[in-house]
Write a protein that holds these residues in place. Structure first.
Motif, PDB file in Angstrom:
ATOM      1  N   ARG A  90       0.820  -1.214   0.000  1.00  0.00           N
ATOM      2  CA  ARG A  90       0.000   0.000   0.000  1.00  0.00           C
ATOM      3  C   ARG A  90       0.859   1.272   0.000  1.00  0.00           C
ATOM      4  N   SER A  91       1.997   1.221   0.666  1.00  0.00           N
ATOM      5  CA  SER A  91       2.867   2.398   0.756  1.00  0.00           C
ATOM      6  C   SER A  91       3.779   2.550  -0.452  1.00  0.00           C
ATOM      7  N   GLY A  92       3.869   1.508  -1.278  1.00  0.00           N
ATOM      8  CA  GLY A  92       4.750   1.559  -2.444  1.00  0.00           C
ATOM      9  C   GLY A  92       6.177   1.176  -2.151  1.00  0.00           C
ATOM     10  N   ASP A  93       6.446   0.624  -0.964  1.00  0.00           N
ATOM     11  CA  ASP A  93       7.811   0.265  -0.563  1.00  0.00           C
ATOM     12  C   ASP A  93       8.127  -1.213  -0.747  1.00  0.00           C
ATOM     13  N   VAL A  94       7.211  -1.970  -1.299  1.00  0.00           N
ATOM     14  CA  VAL A  94       7.382  -3.412  -1.405  1.00  0.00           C
ATOM     15  C   VAL A  94       8.464  -3.750  -2.440  1.00  0.00           C
ATOM     16  N   VAL A  95       9.219  -4.808  -2.157  1.00  0.00           N
ATOM     17  CA  VAL A  95      10.221  -5.326  -3.091  1.00  0.00           C
ATOM     18  C   VAL A  95       9.725  -6.674  -3.603  1.00  0.00           C
ATOM     19  N   VAL A  96       9.505  -6.757  -4.918  1.00  0.00           N
ATOM     20  CA  VAL A  96       8.951  -7.960  -5.541  1.00  0.00           C
ATOM     21  C   VAL A  96       9.900  -8.429  -6.636  1.00  0.00           C
ATOM     22  N   VAL A  97      10.179  -9.718  -6.649  1.00  0.00           N
ATOM     23  CA  VAL A  97      10.988 -10.311  -7.722  1.00  0.00           C
ATOM     24  C   VAL A  97      10.325 -11.609  -8.162  1.00  0.00           C
ATOM     25  N   THR A  98      10.686 -12.083  -9.349  1.00  0.00           N
ATOM     26  CA  THR A  98      10.178 -13.379  -9.799  1.00  0.00           C
ATOM     27  C   THR A  98      11.017 -14.496  -9.185  1.00  0.00           C
ATOM     28  N   ASP A 138      10.364  -8.967  -0.347  1.00  0.00           N
ATOM     29  CA  ASP A 138       9.108  -9.180   0.370  1.00  0.00           C
ATOM     30  C   ASP A 138       8.224 -10.240  -0.290  1.00  0.00           C
ATOM     31  N   VAL A 139       8.210 -10.272  -1.627  1.00  0.00           N
ATOM     32  CA  VAL A 139       7.331 -11.187  -2.351  1.00  0.00           C
ATOM     33  C   VAL A 139       8.079 -11.773  -3.544  1.00  0.00           C
ATOM     34  N   VAL A 140       7.888 -13.074  -3.765  1.00  0.00           N
ATOM     35  CA  VAL A 140       8.403 -13.747  -4.951  1.00  0.00           C
ATOM     36  C   VAL A 140       7.208 -14.218  -5.767  1.00  0.00           C
ATOM     37  N   THR A 141       7.196 -13.906  -7.063  1.00  0.00           N
ATOM     38  CA  THR A 141       6.076 -14.308  -7.912  1.00  0.00           C
ATOM     39  C   THR A 141       6.438 -15.535  -8.744  1.00  0.00           C
ATOM     40  N   THR A 142       5.434 -16.368  -8.992  1.00  0.00           N
ATOM     41  CA  THR A 142       5.602 -17.617  -9.730  1.00  0.00           C
ATOM     42  C   THR A 142       4.620 -17.650 -10.896  1.00  0.00           C
ATOM     43  N   GLY A 143       4.745 -18.649 -11.740  1.00  0.00           N
ATOM     44  CA  GLY A 143       3.812 -18.766 -12.847  1.00  0.00           C
ATOM     45  C   GLY A 143       3.895 -20.117 -13.522  1.00  0.00           C
ATOM     46  N   ALA A 174       4.464 -14.532 -14.130  1.00  0.00           N
ATOM     47  CA  ALA A 174       5.242 -14.079 -12.978  1.00  0.00           C
ATOM     48  C   ALA A 174       5.546 -12.584 -13.084  1.00  0.00           C
ATOM     49  N   ASP A 175       5.866 -12.102 -14.286  1.00  0.00           N
ATOM     50  CA  ASP A 175       6.152 -10.682 -14.483  1.00  0.00           C
ATOM     51  C   ASP A 175       4.903  -9.831 -14.299  1.00  0.00           C
ATOM     52  N   THR A 176       3.764 -10.319 -14.804  1.00  0.00           N
ATOM     53  CA  THR A 176       2.505  -9.575 -14.650  1.00  0.00           C
ATOM     54  C   THR A 176       2.129  -9.444 -13.182  1.00  0.00           C
ATOM     55  N   LEU A 177       2.225 -10.532 -12.459  1.00  0.00           N
ATOM     56  CA  LEU A 177       1.912 -10.514 -11.025  1.00  0.00           C
ATOM     57  C   LEU A 177       2.850  -9.553 -10.285  1.00  0.00           C
ATOM     58  N   LYS A 178       4.108  -9.567 -10.674  1.00  0.00           N
ATOM     59  CA  LYS A 178       5.094  -8.647 -10.085  1.00  0.00           C
ATOM     60  C   LYS A 178       4.680  -7.188 -10.304  1.00  0.00           C
ATOM     61  N   LYS A 179       4.249  -6.858 -11.526  1.00  0.00           N
ATOM     62  CA  LYS A 179       3.829  -5.488 -11.845  1.00  0.00           C
ATOM     63  C   LYS A 179       2.577  -5.102 -11.072  1.00  0.00           C
ATOM     64  N   TRP A 180       1.606  -6.028 -10.971  1.00  0.00           N
ATOM     65  CA  TRP A 180       0.385  -5.735 -10.215  1.00  0.00           C
ATOM     66  C   TRP A 180       0.700  -5.382  -8.761  1.00  0.00           C
ATOM     67  N   ILE A 181       1.590  -6.168  -8.146  1.00  0.00           N
ATOM     68  CA  ILE A 181       1.911  -5.957  -6.727  1.00  0.00           C
ATOM     69  C   ILE A 181       2.682  -4.652  -6.552  1.00  0.00           C
ATOM     70  N   ARG A 182       3.656  -4.404  -7.418  1.00  0.00           N
ATOM     71  CA  ARG A 182       4.437  -3.171  -7.330  1.00  0.00           C
ATOM     72  C   ARG A 182       3.559  -1.936  -7.476  1.00  0.00           C
ATOM     73  N   ALA A 183       2.545  -2.035  -8.342  1.00  0.00           N
ATOM     74  CA  ALA A 183       1.663  -0.886  -8.590  1.00  0.00           C
ATOM     75  C   ALA A 183       0.629  -0.705  -7.489  1.00  0.00           C
ATOM     76  N   GLY A 184       0.580  -1.620  -6.539  1.00  0.00           N
ATOM     77  CA  GLY A 184      -0.394  -1.531  -5.450  1.00  0.00           C
ATOM     78  C   GLY A 184      -1.770  -2.023  -5.826  1.00  0.00           C
ATOM     79  N   ASN A 185      -1.877  -2.730  -6.966  1.00  0.00           N
ATOM     80  CA  ASN A 185      -3.173  -3.213  -7.436  1.00  0.00           C
ATOM     81  C   ASN A 185      -3.491  -4.636  -6.976  1.00  0.00           C
ATOM     82  N   PHE A 186      -2.583  -5.251  -6.272  1.00  0.00           N
ATOM     83  CA  PHE A 186      -2.770  -6.648  -5.867  1.00  0.00           C
ATOM     84  C   PHE A 186      -2.127  -6.847  -4.496  1.00  0.00           C
ATOM     85  N   GLU A 187      -2.969  -7.012  -3.481  1.00  0.00           N
ATOM     86  CA  GLU A 187      -2.459  -7.330  -2.141  1.00  0.00           C
ATOM     87  C   GLU A 187      -2.510  -8.826  -1.919  1.00  0.00           C
TER      88      GLU A 187
END
Length: 389
Positions: free
Chosen positions: A18-26, A47-52, A365-378
């Protein structure tokens, strides 16, 4: 000086989203980070690892409510583009299975047992905005007197359509080979005689359940990428088997965990739910699925850094063993070997064929990463996690 022990919660990670400080990688990016920083350093940074994964998943389908007629119909038999759906639910509710074939498929008339259209294709047609012919028959009651109901439907006009897949995202699966003298046709594809090819179906190091092998973060309420939209894990999938032999890194050596997933079809896209026809087997649905893994501690950092070279599966002879429930000792093979294009079986070089798409798995995995970084997916915090060992 000893490094500080890392301990996070899903709630804390969602605050960072929510704050925009999250670190997400695949999951593929995480391999290099852990190799460079170690598990403790990676757990502090990420903080988050995305899979696919994107592959045929036969245990899939949709609950569809197609709306009432006037006078009312209590549908007992339903067809969508001549693909039968199950109507034993309520008056205008039904379940359309991905592997149900069309009753008048022209390919089947020429080659019995062959189909090029089925339930998975109906689902894709609906998502693509195409018109689908629906027919229902009924036995008639006082409150539902009509005995036949027929109309053209589109997804946007349906009262409700829910993708409901009882078994998706298999945690590992067999490498299929055929050592008999004739070609065999299976859900793993056509297998040439005398070990002419070896087929496999997993995204390996990007596959969701390989990155959380003991299901520490996945369970009822986990929010996921499903079919191009947002879905949820709603239960452990059918044939969920956590109590199998595992490698020291926790990954199973045979088919193990599965996911039961659901989501609103009206949010989904035909690029990520694709009807397929498998020669000599029938119809299915290729499903795009991605699960975000919260890095709660060092252990989760280690789990999400698993590489293809460290993930193994068993080689199974589908010509001799699979239908009869036997298991010959053909050994194990890593996903690094499978993805190299060839393996060795009984001293012979055998070309490998993937049924899953690594290109689409990476896109998920890249799409999920973008969603989370943009704050659109908690992240969805599970009410309880999947059964484990």
């Amino acid at each position: 000086m000893a490094s500080k022990r890392v301990k996070k919660t899903v709630r804390q990670i969602n605050e960072k989203i929510r704050s925009g400080d999250v670190v997400v990688v695949t999951a593929e990016e995480m391999i290099d980070i852990v190799d460079r920083e170690g598990a403790a350093g990676a757990a502090q940074q990420v903080d988050v690892v995305t899979t696919g994964t994107f592959a045929p998943m036969c245990s899939s389908g949709a609950f569809i409510n197609f709306g009432h007629s006037a006078p009312g119909t209590k549908a007992s038999k339903i067809w969508f583009n001549n693909v039968p759906a199950y109507g034993g639910i309520a008056a205008v509710d039904c379940y359309l299975g991905a592997t149900e074939p069309c009753e008048d498929d022209p390919l089947n008339k020429v080659y019995p047992g062959e189909f090029n259209y089925g339930g998975g294709h109906v689902i894709q047609d609906l998502l693509a905005g195409r018109k689908v012919h629906m027919k229902a028959t009924a036995y008639g009651t006082d409150c539902y007197p009509s005995r036949e109901y027929e109309k053209t439907i589109t997804l946007d006009k349906l009262p409700q359509a829910t993708l409901c897949n009882p078994r998706n995202g298999y945690q590992n699966y067999n490498c299929a080979i055929n050592l008999t003298k004739k070609t065999v046709y299976t859900y793993m594809g056509a297998l040439k005689p005398k070990g002419g090819n070896a087929n496999y179906c997993s995204a390996g190091q990007l596959s969701p359940l390989f990155n959380d092998p003991y299901y520490r973060t996945i369970g009822l309420g986990t929010r996921i990428f499903l079919g191009g939209g947002i879905g949820y894990v709603t239960w452990h999938g059918t044939q969920h088997r956590p109590d199998v032999k595992r490698a020291p890194n926790g990954t199973p050596l045979t088919p193990a965990g599965t996911l039961w997933v659901m989501g609103d079809m009206k949010q989904m896209h035909p690029d990520w739910l694709v009807g397929v026809s498998i020669q000599g087997y029938g119809c299915s649905l290729a499903v795009g699925l991605g699960v975000p893994i919260p890095i709660l501690d060092e252990e989760m950092a280690r789990f999400t850094a698993v590489s293809d070279a460290d993930i193994f599966t068993q080689i199974v002879d589908y010509g001799n063993d699979y239908p009869k429930g036997r298991s010959s000792d053909l050994g194990q093979v890593s996903y690094a070997e499978l993805k190299s294009g060839e393996i060795r079986v009984n001293g012979k070089s055998v070309p490998t064929v993937p049924l899953s798409s690594m290109v689409k798995a990476r896109q998920i995995a890249d799409t999920l990463k973008k969603w989370i970084r943009a704050g659109n997916f908690e992240l969805g915090e599970p009410q309880f996690t999947l059964p484990s060992v």
